[in-house]
Design a protein around this motif. Structure first.
Motif, mmCIF file in Angstrom:
data_model
loop_
_atom_site.group_PDB
_atom_site.id
_atom_site.type_symbol
_atom_site.label_atom_id
_atom_site.label_comp_id
_atom_site.label_asym_id
_atom_site.label_seq_id
_atom_site.Cartn_x
_atom_site.Cartn_y
_atom_site.Cartn_z
ATOM 1 N N LEU A 52 3.655 -10.145 19.150
ATOM 2 C CA LEU A 52 2.956 -9.040 19.810
ATOM 3 C C LEU A 52 2.023 -8.314 18.843
ATOM 4 C CD1 LEU A 52 5.865 -7.533 21.940
ATOM 5 C CD2 LEU A 52 3.779 -8.589 22.834
ATOM 6 N N ALA A 53 2.423 -8.232 17.575
ATOM 7 C CA ALA A 53 1.588 -7.573 16.570
ATOM 8 C C ALA A 53 0.407 -8.437 16.140
ATOM 9 C CB ALA A 53 2.425 -7.199 15.355
ATOM 10 N N GLY A 54 0.408 -9.707 16.547
ATOM 11 C CA GLY A 54 -0.670 -10.603 16.153
ATOM 12 C C GLY A 54 -0.427 -11.294 14.826
ATOM 13 N N LEU A 55 0.804 -11.207 14.311
ATOM 14 C CA LEU A 55 1.131 -11.822 13.029
ATOM 15 C C LEU A 55 1.575 -13.277 13.178
ATOM 16 C CD1 LEU A 55 3.186 -8.844 11.551
ATOM 17 C CD2 LEU A 55 0.914 -9.572 10.812
ATOM 18 N N LEU A 56 1.900 -13.685 14.401
ATOM 19 C CA LEU A 56 2.398 -15.036 14.646
ATOM 20 C C LEU A 56 1.768 -15.565 15.934
ATOM 21 C CD1 LEU A 56 4.486 -17.277 13.871
ATOM 22 C CD2 LEU A 56 6.094 -16.104 15.406
ATOM 23 N N PRO A 57 0.923 -16.597 15.839
ATOM 24 C CA PRO A 57 0.313 -17.135 17.063
ATOM 25 C C PRO A 57 1.321 -17.939 17.869
ATOM 26 C CG PRO A 57 -0.361 -18.425 15.161
ATOM 27 C CD PRO A 57 0.434 -17.271 14.627
ATOM 28 N N PRO A 58 1.235 -17.889 19.192
ATOM 29 C CA PRO A 58 2.161 -18.676 20.012
ATOM 30 C C PRO A 58 1.825 -20.160 19.956
ATOM 31 C CG PRO A 58 0.556 -17.560 21.404
ATOM 32 C CD PRO A 58 0.317 -17.081 20.006
ATOM 33 N N ASP A 59 2.870 -21.004 20.083
ATOM 34 C CA ASP A 59 2.640 -22.441 20.196
ATOM 35 C C ASP A 59 1.971 -22.771 21.524
ATOM 36 O OD1 ASP A 59 4.016 -22.681 17.779
ATOM 37 O OD2 ASP A 59 5.937 -23.023 18.772
ATOM 38 N N SER A 60 2.335 -22.031 22.549
ATOM 39 C CA SER A 60 1.719 -22.194 23.865
ATOM 40 C C SER A 60 1.895 -20.894 24.634
ATOM 41 C CB SER A 60 2.341 -23.367 24.633
ATOM 42 O OG SER A 60 3.722 -23.149 24.846
ATOM 43 N N GLY A 61 1.183 -20.765 25.745
ATOM 44 C CA GLY A 61 1.201 -19.529 26.509
ATOM 45 C C GLY A 61 0.226 -18.513 25.941
ATOM 46 N N ARG A 62 0.236 -17.325 26.523
ATOM 47 C CA ARG A 62 -0.723 -16.287 26.126
ATOM 48 C C ARG A 62 -0.014 -14.962 25.894
ATOM 49 N NH1 ARG A 62 -5.068 -15.186 30.310
ATOM 50 N NH2 ARG A 62 -3.217 -15.016 31.628
ATOM 51 N N ILE A 63 -0.549 -14.199 24.940
ATOM 52 C CA ILE A 63 -0.132 -12.829 24.706
ATOM 53 C C ILE A 63 -1.339 -11.946 24.952
ATOM 54 C CG2 ILE A 63 0.789 -11.182 23.036
ATOM 55 C CD1 ILE A 63 2.067 -13.594 21.597
ATOM 56 N N ALA A 65 -3.087 -7.946 25.508
ATOM 57 C CA ALA A 65 -3.058 -6.499 25.318
ATOM 58 C C ALA A 65 -4.149 -5.918 26.200
ATOM 59 C CB ALA A 65 -3.299 -6.133 23.857
ATOM 60 N N ASP A 66 -3.738 -5.197 27.242
ATOM 61 C CA ASP A 66 -4.692 -4.709 28.251
ATOM 62 C C ASP A 66 -5.583 -5.843 28.747
ATOM 63 O OD1 ASP A 66 -3.758 -2.148 28.427
ATOM 64 O OD2 ASP A 66 -5.351 -1.239 27.221
ATOM 65 N N ASP A 67 -4.958 -6.973 29.071
ATOM 66 C CA ASP A 67 -5.595 -8.149 29.665
ATOM 67 C C ASP A 67 -6.512 -8.914 28.716
ATOM 68 O OD1 ASP A 67 -4.358 -7.685 32.166
ATOM 69 O OD2 ASP A 67 -5.910 -6.229 32.688
ATOM 70 N N ALA A 68 -6.617 -8.484 27.457
ATOM 71 C CA ALA A 68 -7.390 -9.229 26.465
ATOM 72 C C ALA A 68 -6.424 -10.038 25.603
ATOM 73 C CB ALA A 68 -8.208 -8.281 25.597
ATOM 74 N N GLU A 69 -6.746 -11.305 25.361
ATOM 75 C CA GLU A 69 -5.829 -12.166 24.633
ATOM 76 C C GLU A 69 -5.704 -11.735 23.170
ATOM 77 O OE1 GLU A 69 -4.683 -16.898 24.292
ATOM 78 O OE2 GLU A 69 -6.414 -16.244 25.473
ATOM 79 N N VAL A 70 -4.478 -11.690 22.695
ATOM 80 C CA VAL A 70 -4.202 -11.346 21.306
ATOM 81 C C VAL A 70 -4.415 -12.587 20.450
ATOM 82 C CG1 VAL A 70 -2.403 -10.656 19.667
ATOM 83 C CG2 VAL A 70 -2.584 -9.511 21.898
ATOM 84 N N THR A 71 -5.345 -12.498 19.498
ATOM 85 C CA THR A 71 -5.648 -13.639 18.625
ATOM 86 C C THR A 71 -5.417 -13.311 17.150
ATOM 87 O OG1 THR A 71 -7.981 -12.996 18.548
ATOM 88 C CG2 THR A 71 -7.337 -14.592 20.237
ATOM 89 N N GLY A 72 -4.960 -12.100 16.865
ATOM 90 C CA GLY A 72 -4.705 -11.698 15.484
ATOM 91 C C GLY A 72 -4.303 -10.237 15.457
ATOM 92 N N THR A 73 -4.201 -9.688 14.257
ATOM 93 C CA THR A 73 -3.807 -8.295 14.120
ATOM 94 C C THR A 73 -4.928 -7.365 14.571
ATOM 95 O OG1 THR A 73 -4.563 -8.276 11.817
ATOM 96 C CG2 THR A 73 -2.244 -8.804 12.222
ATOM 97 N N SER A 74 -4.565 -6.124 14.847
ATOM 98 C CA SER A 74 -5.523 -5.126 15.323
ATOM 99 C C SER A 74 -5.015 -3.743 14.962
ATOM 100 C CB SER A 74 -5.701 -5.243 16.841
ATOM 101 O OG SER A 74 -6.360 -4.107 17.373
ATOM 102 N N GLY A 75 -5.949 -2.826 14.694
ATOM 103 C CA GLY A 75 -5.575 -1.438 14.462
ATOM 104 C C GLY A 75 -4.935 -0.786 15.662
ATOM 105 N N ASP A 76 -5.061 -1.408 16.839
ATOM 106 C CA ASP A 76 -4.425 -0.889 18.048
ATOM 107 C C ASP A 76 -2.932 -1.187 18.099
ATOM 108 O OD1 ASP A 76 -6.516 0.407 19.206
ATOM 109 O OD2 ASP A 76 -6.987 -1.149 20.673
ATOM 110 N N ARG A 77 -2.463 -2.083 17.225
ATOM 111 C CA ARG A 77 -1.061 -2.488 17.244
ATOM 112 C C ARG A 77 -0.487 -2.380 15.840
ATOM 113 N NH1 ARG A 77 -1.958 -7.495 18.019
ATOM 114 N NH2 ARG A 77 -4.127 -7.331 18.716
ATOM 115 N N GLY A 78 0.483 -1.458 15.675
ATOM 116 C CA GLY A 78 1.122 -1.243 14.383
ATOM 117 C C GLY A 78 2.501 -1.867 14.347
#
Length: 246
Positions: A52-63, A65-78
């Protein structure tokens, strides 16, 4: 004011050091809620947080955040860890300022923001202290300040109070709730402690083994009000027992 972000895991498969941990996990985190994850050791709670923090990419499926795919870390997620992750050579203020710098805050405002969080988290007078000079509870206050600095819209917390004594742990739980009420954000909180889950959570998710990752999702009535919750506690313990036995 910070507004919590909505998070979603959509049929997510996760591995840690090459070993599958989570398979086909679908879960929604509502904006601004405190969602507690619990479950037996090895069920993947911390792995889910890192994803969820963007520190570990999924093997499959999607994560999402407000309908935008998480592809890495972000200042919005601590992220706030269980272990003491403070830099030992940096002062309290400098540890918090470093988090602000990494989130792109200009140098001119970093000290003022760090001092604001020092005051918010009851650390006034300790800004120049090194972590080794602080108690365990105070170090966790610094970690919480660092995790909230920069106004993230979601904070993942990995058993942050697990190593504290009972009295300090209760004080940190109250501090977290008070801070969350003043600075609304989405919190995903991992704990092994059933009473802590009941104290903090709007909802409690009991994770099981990878083949059946969610054993139960429980709504907490009147969250954060000190009421008897024996029936809900019994449901959580039963779900945990099934997770171990399955």
């Amino acid at each position: 004011m910070t507004v919590g972000v909505g998070l979603e895991l959509d049929r997510v498969r996760l591995s840690y050091t090459g070993t599958p941990v989570i398979d086909e996990l679908s879960l929604t985190v509502r904006p601004g809620e405190i969602l507690v994850l619990t479950g037996p050791s090895g069920c993947g709670k911390s792995t889910v947080l890192r994803a969820l923090a963007g520190l570990l990419p999924p093997d499959s499926g999607r994560i999402l955040a407000d309908d935008a795919e998480v592809t890495g870390t972000s200042g919005d997620r601590g992220m706030v860890f269980q272990d003491n992750a403070l830099l030992p050579w940096r002062t309290v203020r400098s540890n918090i300022e470093l988090a602000l710098r990494l989130r792109g805050e200009p140098r001119a405002t970093r000290r003022a923001q760090a001092d604001h969080w020092i005051g918010e988290l009851g650390l006034t007078g300790f800004g120049s202290y090194l972590p080794k000079s602080l108690s365990g509870g105070m170090r966790q206050r610094v970690q919480l300040a660092r995790g909230l600095a920069g106004a993230p819209r979601a904070v993942m917390m990995d058993e942050p109070f697990g190593a504290l004594d009972t009295q300090t742990r209760a004080a940190m739980q109250r501090l977290l709730i008070d801070t969350w009420r003043t600075h609304p954000t989405t919190i995903v909180f991992v704990t092994h402690d059933v009473d802590e889950a009941l104290t903090l959570g709007d909802r409690i998710v009991v994770l099981g083994k990878a083949g059946r990752p969610v054993r139960a999702v429980l709504e907490v009535p009147d969250p954060r009000i000190d009421l008897p919750r024996e029936e809900l506690r019994t449901e959580i313990i039963a779900a945990l027992d099934h997770s171990v036995a399955a």
